[in-house]
Scaffold this motif. Structure first.
Motif, PDB file in Angstrom:
ATOM      1  N   LYS A  16      10.921   4.258   2.773  1.00 46.03           N
ATOM      2  CA  LYS A  16       9.725   3.442   2.722  1.00 46.03           C
ATOM      3  C   LYS A  16       8.476   4.293   2.934  1.00 46.03           C
ATOM      4  N   LYS A  17       8.544   5.252   3.877  1.00 43.57           N
ATOM      5  CA  LYS A  17       7.400   6.122   4.132  1.00 43.57           C
ATOM      6  C   LYS A  17       7.099   7.006   2.929  1.00 43.57           C
ATOM      7  N   TRP A  18       8.143   7.540   2.279  1.00 46.16           N
ATOM      8  CA  TRP A  18       7.944   8.375   1.107  1.00 46.16           C
ATOM      9  C   TRP A  18       7.327   7.573  -0.034  1.00 46.16           C
ATOM     10  N   LYS A  19       7.765   6.331  -0.163  1.00 41.61           N
ATOM     11  CA  LYS A  19       7.178   5.474  -1.197  1.00 41.61           C
ATOM     12  C   LYS A  19       5.689   5.274  -0.958  1.00 41.61           C
ATOM     13  N   LEU A  20       5.324   5.085   0.334  1.00 37.07           N
ATOM     14  CA  LEU A  20       3.911   4.918   0.658  1.00 37.07           C
ATOM     15  C   LEU A  20       3.125   6.196   0.381  1.00 37.07           C
ATOM     16  N   LEU A  21       3.726   7.345   0.745  1.00 32.97           N
ATOM     17  CA  LEU A  21       3.056   8.628   0.495  1.00 32.97           C
ATOM     18  C   LEU A  21       2.828   8.845  -0.988  1.00 32.97           C
ATOM     19  N   ILE A  22       3.844   8.549  -1.798  1.00 32.14           N
ATOM     20  CA  ILE A  22       3.707   8.705  -3.247  1.00 32.14           C
ATOM     21  C   ILE A  22       2.640   7.761  -3.788  1.00 32.14           C
ATOM     22  N   PHE A  24       0.034   6.531  -2.134  1.00 30.17           N
ATOM     23  CA  PHE A  24      -1.278   7.032  -1.737  1.00 30.17           C
ATOM     24  C   PHE A  24      -1.690   8.238  -2.589  1.00 30.17           C
ATOM     25  N   ALA A  25      -0.709   9.109  -2.892  1.00 31.83           N
ATOM     26  CA  ALA A  25      -1.004  10.281  -3.721  1.00 31.83           C
ATOM     27  C   ALA A  25      -1.459   9.860  -5.111  1.00 31.83           C
TER      28      ALA A  25
END
Length: 217
Positions: A16-22, A24-25
């Protein structure tokens, strides 16, 4: 069983955190693209480089022919060094001439005749930065506009106008020889906000900027 469940929870949390980071990127990249497309100006630079060299006047040629049989190789080297020093000394004067409205009008006239354009002397002058390479008789024109073809065409026009102007000035005692032909910029070299002060990209570590110019609007 509890250990497996905890590991699974941890993995799901990371996903879930990686999805958010992607996400935001991607949002940041999109915002950067929009800002670049709407609020910055791409510029393109072409450059051309010349060598200034002194030549003998008619009187000097006659005298040198008379003294050639008695002149040593050492004195000939001294004469060549003196000519180079004279060219270097006079270079500031010629660069000032290249900054005049008359010279830039001749460049504009030649450019407009050749390419069917309608640029003014002021627009040509504002697109050019002239630099002298320190301790040499080399000098460089850098032409920066928002159009790669225009920058290249101005550089090509200077290839004709600079030697002609030097040949018709100061009795033609100092001439210009092309050392580095102009090249069309393959891509924008920099991105600058409109009205942002010009930041010169120094292609020679020992270049001395003689005159700074604004950019074509």
């Amino acid at each position: 069983m509890n250990i497996d469940a905890n590991v699974q929870k941890a993995i799901n949390s990371l996903i879930k955190k990686w999805k958010l980071l992607i996400l935001f990127a991607l949002i940041g990249a999109l915002a950067a693209f929009i800002i670049t497309a709407n609020f910055t100006t791409l510029t393109y630079t072409s450059s051309i480089e010349f060598l200034a060299y002194a030549v003998d006047s008619d009187q000097e040629l006659t005298e040198s022919a008379t003294l050639a049989s008695s002149q040593s190789a050492s004195s000939q080297r001294t004469s060549n060094t003196s000519k180079m020093n004279y060219a270097m000394k006079m270079l500031d004067t010629y660069i000032e001439i290249f900054s005049t409205n008359n010279f830039n009008q001749s460049v504009a006239d030649t450019l407009n005749r050749t390419y069917g354009t309608d640029y003014s002397a002021a627009s040509i002058k504002n697109s050019i930065v002239i630099s002298q390479i320190e301790n040499t008789a080399m000098f460089v024109f850098e032409i920066t506009t928002t159009d790669a073809d225009l920058s290249y065409h101005i550089a090509q026009t200077l290839q004709k106008c600079v030697p002609e102007t030097m040949a018709n000035t100061n009795q033609g005692l100092v001439l210009a020889e092309l050392q580095d032909s102009p090249q069309r910029a393959a891509a924008a070299e920099s991105m600058q906000y409109p009205k942002k002060p010009y930041r010169r990209v120094n292609r020679h570590n020992n270049c001395r900027v003689i005159r700074r110019a604004a950019r074509l609007p």
